[in-house]
Structure formats: structure tokens, C-alpha cells
Design an enzyme around this catalytic site. Structure first.
Site, PDB file in Angstrom:
ATOM      1  N   LYS A   8      44.136  22.111  34.339  1.00 29.92           N
ATOM      2  CA  LYS A   8      44.665  21.807  33.001  1.00 29.92           C
ATOM      3  C   LYS A   8      45.032  23.090  32.261  1.00 29.92           C
ATOM      4  O   LYS A   8      44.301  24.076  32.355  1.00 29.92           O
ATOM      5  CB  LYS A   8      43.583  21.050  32.216  1.00 29.92           C
ATOM      6  CG  LYS A   8      43.925  20.775  30.766  1.00 29.92           C
ATOM      7  CD  LYS A   8      42.855  19.904  30.134  1.00 29.92           C
ATOM      8  CE  LYS A   8      42.888  19.937  28.611  1.00 29.92           C
ATOM      9  NZ  LYS A   8      44.044  19.275  28.031  1.00 29.92           N
ATOM     10  N   ASN A  51      47.081  23.141  39.737  1.00 29.99           N
ATOM     11  CA  ASN A  51      46.508  21.801  39.530  1.00 29.99           C
ATOM     12  C   ASN A  51      45.571  21.705  38.331  1.00 29.99           C
ATOM     13  O   ASN A  51      45.137  20.618  37.979  1.00 29.99           O
ATOM     14  CB  ASN A  51      45.719  21.374  40.776  1.00 29.99           C
ATOM     15  CG  ASN A  51      46.636  21.184  41.970  1.00 29.99           C
ATOM     16  OD1 ASN A  51      47.825  20.897  41.798  1.00 29.99           O
ATOM     17  ND2 ASN A  51      46.106  21.358  43.163  1.00 29.99           N
ATOM     18  N   PHE A  66      58.579   7.906  32.165  1.00 29.95           N
ATOM     19  CA  PHE A  66      58.565   8.624  33.439  1.00 29.95           C
ATOM     20  C   PHE A  66      57.147   9.183  33.650  1.00 29.95           C
ATOM     21  O   PHE A  66      56.666   9.986  32.870  1.00 29.95           O
ATOM     22  CB  PHE A  66      59.606   9.731  33.285  1.00 29.95           C
ATOM     23  CG  PHE A  66      59.839  10.635  34.444  1.00 29.95           C
ATOM     24  CD1 PHE A  66      59.137  10.511  35.638  1.00 29.95           C
ATOM     25  CD2 PHE A  66      60.806  11.624  34.344  1.00 29.95           C
ATOM     26  CE1 PHE A  66      59.391  11.369  36.696  1.00 29.95           C
ATOM     27  CE2 PHE A  66      61.068  12.477  35.387  1.00 29.95           C
ATOM     28  CZ  PHE A  66      60.350  12.352  36.559  1.00 29.95           C
ATOM     29  N   TRP A  94      53.514   9.921  36.494  1.00 34.03           N
ATOM     30  CA  TRP A  94      53.114  10.401  37.823  1.00 34.03           C
ATOM     31  C   TRP A  94      53.282   9.310  38.881  1.00 34.03           C
ATOM     32  O   TRP A  94      53.801   9.558  39.950  1.00 34.03           O
ATOM     33  CB  TRP A  94      51.629  10.814  37.821  1.00 34.03           C
ATOM     34  CG  TRP A  94      51.307  11.830  36.789  1.00 34.03           C
ATOM     35  CD1 TRP A  94      50.810  11.611  35.541  1.00 34.03           C
ATOM     36  CD2 TRP A  94      51.485  13.246  36.899  1.00 34.03           C
ATOM     37  NE1 TRP A  94      50.669  12.801  34.874  1.00 34.03           N
ATOM     38  CE2 TRP A  94      51.065  13.810  35.687  1.00 34.03           C
ATOM     39  CE3 TRP A  94      51.943  14.088  37.921  1.00 34.03           C
ATOM     40  CZ2 TRP A  94      51.091  15.172  35.450  1.00 34.03           C
ATOM     41  CZ3 TRP A  94      51.973  15.443  37.682  1.00 34.03           C
ATOM     42  CH2 TRP A  94      51.554  15.969  36.468  1.00 34.03           C
ATOM     43  N   GLU A 115      57.356  20.394  32.538  1.00 40.40           N
ATOM     44  CA  GLU A 115      57.391  19.553  33.744  1.00 40.40           C
ATOM     45  C   GLU A 115      58.707  19.639  34.526  1.00 40.40           C
ATOM     46  O   GLU A 115      58.931  18.840  35.430  1.00 40.40           O
ATOM     47  CB  GLU A 115      57.052  18.085  33.454  1.00 40.40           C
ATOM     48  CG  GLU A 115      55.619  17.856  33.017  1.00 40.40           C
ATOM     49  CD  GLU A 115      54.553  18.104  34.094  1.00 40.40           C
ATOM     50  OE1 GLU A 115      54.892  18.604  35.199  1.00 40.40           O
ATOM     51  OE2 GLU A 115      53.385  17.808  33.823  1.00 40.40           O
ATOM     52  N   LYS A 133      48.707  24.025  31.548  1.00 39.70           N
ATOM     53  CA  LYS A 133      50.096  24.487  31.701  1.00 39.70           C
ATOM     54  C   LYS A 133      50.924  24.230  30.436  1.00 39.70           C
ATOM     55  O   LYS A 133      51.605  25.109  29.928  1.00 39.70           O
ATOM     56  CB  LYS A 133      50.745  23.796  32.911  1.00 39.70           C
ATOM     57  CG  LYS A 133      50.021  24.112  34.214  1.00 39.70           C
ATOM     58  CD  LYS A 133      50.530  23.317  35.389  1.00 39.70           C
ATOM     59  CE  LYS A 133      50.139  21.865  35.367  1.00 39.70           C
ATOM     60  NZ  LYS A 133      48.676  21.626  35.515  1.00 39.70           N
ATOM     61  N   THR A 134      50.840  22.998  29.944  1.00 32.22           N
ATOM     62  CA  THR A 134      51.622  22.658  28.752  1.00 32.22           C
ATOM     63  C   THR A 134      51.015  23.313  27.510  1.00 32.22           C
ATOM     64  O   THR A 134      51.739  23.871  26.679  1.00 32.22           O
ATOM     65  CB  THR A 134      51.688  21.126  28.574  1.00 32.22           C
ATOM     66  OG1 THR A 134      52.306  20.578  29.736  1.00 32.22           O
ATOM     67  CG2 THR A 134      52.496  20.739  27.354  1.00 32.22           C
ATOM     68  N   THR A 135      49.693  23.267  27.408  1.00 30.46           N
ATOM     69  CA  THR A 135      49.065  23.840  26.202  1.00 30.46           C
ATOM     70  C   THR A 135      49.278  25.350  26.135  1.00 30.46           C
ATOM     71  O   THR A 135      49.412  25.903  25.052  1.00 30.46           O
ATOM     72  CB  THR A 135      47.567  23.480  26.116  1.00 30.46           C
ATOM     73  OG1 THR A 135      46.963  23.716  27.361  1.00 30.46           O
ATOM     74  CG2 THR A 135      47.371  22.038  25.717  1.00 30.46           C
ATOM     75  N   ARG A 160      52.818  31.438  18.861  1.00 25.07           N
ATOM     76  CA  ARG A 160      52.861  32.891  18.662  1.00 25.07           C
ATOM     77  C   ARG A 160      54.287  33.351  18.366  1.00 25.07           C
ATOM     78  O   ARG A 160      54.528  34.122  17.438  1.00 25.07           O
ATOM     79  CB  ARG A 160      52.334  33.591  19.921  1.00 25.07           C
ATOM     80  CG  ARG A 160      52.438  35.096  19.845  1.00 25.07           C
ATOM     81  CD  ARG A 160      51.867  35.746  21.084  1.00 25.07           C
ATOM     82  NE  ARG A 160      50.411  35.695  21.081  1.00 25.07           N
ATOM     83  CZ  ARG A 160      49.651  35.947  22.163  1.00 25.07           C
ATOM     84  NH1 ARG A 160      50.206  36.232  23.309  1.00 25.07           N
ATOM     85  NH2 ARG A 160      48.340  35.916  22.077  1.00 25.07           N
TER      86      ARG A 160
HETATM   87  P1  ATP Z   1      47.682  20.276  29.270  1.00 22.53           P
HETATM   88  O1  ATP Z   1      48.815  19.443  28.716  1.00 22.53           O
HETATM   89  O2  ATP Z   1      46.385  19.772  28.779  1.00 22.53           O
HETATM   90  O3  ATP Z   1      47.895  21.734  29.112  1.00 22.53           O
HETATM   91  P2  ATP Z   1      48.654  20.429  31.957  1.00 22.53           P
HETATM   92  O4  ATP Z   1      49.992  20.574  31.362  1.00 22.53           O
HETATM   93  O5  ATP Z   1      48.125  21.587  32.729  1.00 22.53           O
HETATM   94  O6  ATP Z   1      47.623  19.991  30.830  1.00 22.53           O
HETATM   95  P3  ATP Z   1      49.618  18.265  33.564  1.00 22.53           P
HETATM   96  O7  ATP Z   1      49.687  18.590  34.997  1.00 22.53           O
HETATM   97  O8  ATP Z   1      50.860  18.275  32.745  1.00 22.53           O
HETATM   98  O9  ATP Z   1      48.526  19.213  32.902  1.00 22.53           O
HETATM   99  O10 ATP Z   1      48.879  16.892  33.397  1.00 22.53           O
HETATM  100  C1  ATP Z   1      48.851  16.217  32.186  1.00 22.53           C
HETATM  101  C2  ATP Z   1      47.537  15.516  31.987  1.00 22.53           C
HETATM  102  O11 ATP Z   1      46.733  15.514  33.158  1.00 22.53           O
HETATM  103  C3  ATP Z   1      46.678  16.165  30.918  1.00 22.53           C
HETATM  104  O12 ATP Z   1      46.223  15.131  30.091  1.00 22.53           O
HETATM  105  C4  ATP Z   1      45.536  16.809  31.628  1.00 22.53           C
HETATM  106  O13 ATP Z   1      44.296  16.764  30.951  1.00 22.53           O
HETATM  107  C5  ATP Z   1      45.454  16.015  32.882  1.00 22.53           C
HETATM  108  N1  ATP Z   1      45.033  16.907  33.963  1.00 22.53           N
HETATM  109  C6  ATP Z   1      45.428  18.179  34.168  1.00 22.53           C
HETATM  110  N2  ATP Z   1      44.792  18.717  35.222  1.00 22.53           N
HETATM  111  C7  ATP Z   1      43.980  17.756  35.691  1.00 22.53           C
HETATM  112  C8  ATP Z   1      43.038  17.685  36.755  1.00 22.53           C
HETATM  113  N3  ATP Z   1      42.832  18.731  37.543  1.00 22.53           N
HETATM  114  N4  ATP Z   1      42.375  16.518  36.953  1.00 22.53           N
HETATM  115  C9  ATP Z   1      42.586  15.470  36.147  1.00 22.53           C
HETATM  116  N5  ATP Z   1      43.451  15.449  35.126  1.00 22.53           N
HETATM  117  C10 ATP Z   1      44.142  16.581  34.883  1.00 22.53           C
HETATM  118 MG    MG Z   2      51.701  19.450  31.331  1.00 25.21          MG
END
Ligand code: ATP
Ligand code: MG
Length: 192
Positions: free
Chosen positions: A31, A29, A84, A86, A121, A33-35, A43
Site C-alpha cells: 500500500k 504490491n 473499472f 480489479w 493506475e 502508491k496512490t497516497t 507538496r
Molecule cells: P493507497 O491508495 O492506499 O496508496 P495503493 O495505491 O498502493 O494504495 P492499490 O494497488 O492502488 O494500492 O490498491 C488500492 C487498494 O488496495 C487500497 O485500498 C489499498 O489499501 C489496498 N491494498 C494495497 N495493497 C494491498 C495489499 N498488499 N493487500 C491488500 N490490500 C491492499
Molecule cells: Mg492506488
């Protein structure tokens, strides 16, 4: 050759033999995963690996910072989302978008043109049953047999147990603190 050099050479060969393409899962949950996947592509591209990211959920018309950077680094990115999100208002359309996006993933997987493929995703889509998990796992398994050096990253919350079992590397991003909960909105360069 000195004994030191011999030892080094032996270790190198050993290292080469014990490598293979990895199936990596970024879930949880928090932040990152994507970054994390983007950092890995940065890399890998630096080592000459041919990389491609396919994004399931971001909107095709939105521009993200990573799209600008990827273009500069020669990293291919496809954003298929079509709005698409959440809070889905149209599950049938989301299902169709998921299917279309997965078809592009399959095309890229089977092409044999890549060293690292990122399906951003895909895990979310699977956890919401928008694509059949068994079908996705069977495709990944078959590709990993035919292209043993290919690295694959999948991201998204709530990774199903079967996906975790099939993976070589699973990292869970843990939400300890997020600025969203303090009322701080998404910011350019940090979120998009
Ligand atoms: P990022 O793209 O920053 O690496 P992520 O891929 O881990 O984030 P996702 O689950 O894809 O996160 O969610 C996408 C968006 O939701 C991002 O803008 C991120 O900042 C936000 N987000 C991620 N985790 C949380 C959280 N725990 N509470 C609120 N917003 C969140
Ligand atoms: Mg993401």
C-alpha cells in the site's frame, strides 16, 4: 559578498542547472502508491506547481477523501473509472475506458498547462495490456522532449521493464503487512 555567500550562490546555480522534469513510477504490491502521489501533489501545490491527477480505475461516482482535499488545495482530479475494478467482468468495456482515460491524459500532457501530472493506475492498465505500452512510452518521450520541466508520476502494480528503464525514479512499495490479511476492512480516511 563574503566567501560563504559566494559558495552558496554557486551551489544554487549548479542545482538549478542539474534539474529537469522527472518520470516517476510508484509500483509494487504494498500500500502507498496512490497516497505517495497525493502527498507529492500536496507538496508541489504548496510551491505553486500546477498539478492534475487522472485516475484510471476509481469509479466516477464514488467520493474519495483525496477528492475533497484536492478541491481545497486547488488540485485538479479526474476520475474516469466507470466501475473499472480489479475483478473485471467486462474486459472490452475496461479497454474502452482505458483508451478514453488515456486520451484525457494526452490532452493534459499536450496542453502545456501543468507542472506535475499524475496518472493513477496507468501502470496497472499497461501491465494488463489494456493500452499498448509502446504508444504510451512514445507519447511520454515526445512530451518530455517538448516540455523538459514537466514532472510525471505513474502508479500501479507490476511496472513493465521498459517503463522502469524510461523512468528517472522508481519506487517499489513492498507488502510486509496489510490489515486486509487480518480481516480488517477498508476504512474511510485510510483507503478512501
Ligand atoms: P493507497 O491508495 O492506499 O496508496 P495503493 O495505491 O498502493 O494504495 P492499490 O494497488 O492502488 O494500492 O490498491 C488500492 C487498494 O488496495 C487500497 O485500498 C489499498 O489499501 C489496498 N491494498 C494495497 N495493497 C494491498 C495489499 N498488499 N493487500 C491488500 N490490500 C491492499
Ligand atoms: Mg492506488
Amino acid at each position: 559578498m563574503s566567501s560563504k555567500e559566494k559558495k552558496y550562490k554557486w551551489r544554487r546555480e549548479d542545482y538549478q542547472e542539474q534539474t529537469r522534469g522527472l518520470l516517476m513510477v510508484h509500483t509494487g504490491n504494498g500500500k502507498g502508491k496512490t497516497t505517495c502521489a497525493l502527498g507529492l501533489m500536496m507538496r508541489a501545490a504548496g510551491r505553486g506547481l500546477n498539478c492534475c491527477m487522472i485516475q484510471f480505475m476509481k469509479s466516477r461516482n464514488d467520493r474519495y477523501g483525496e477528492h475533497e482535499s484536492a478541491a481545497k488545495l486547488g488540485i485538479e482530479v479526474h476520475t474516469m473509472g466507470d466501475g473499472f475494478t480489479w475483478d473485471t467482468k467486462n474486459p472490452e468495456q475496461d479497454r474502452a475506458t482505458s483508451r478514453k482515460t488515456w486520451e484525457l491524459c494526452v490532452e493534459k500532457l499536450r496542453s502545456g498547462d501543468y507542472d506535475l501530472l499524475v496518472f493513477d493506475e496507468l501502470v496497472y492498465v499497461l501491465s494488463y495490456d489494456m493500452l499498448p505500452l509502446a504508444e504510451v512510452l512514445a507519447e511520454l518521450q515526445s512530451i518530455r522532449t517538448s516540455q523538459p520541466a514537466l514532472h510525471i508520476v505513474v502508479t500501479g502494480r507490476d511496472a513493465p521493464a521498459e517503463l522502469i528503464a524510461a523512468a528517472d525514479l522508481v519506487t517499489e512499495m513492498k507488502d510486509i503487512k496489510h490489515p486486509f490479511n487480518a480481516g480488517i476492512r477498508a476504512q474511510q480516511g485510510i483507503e478512501f
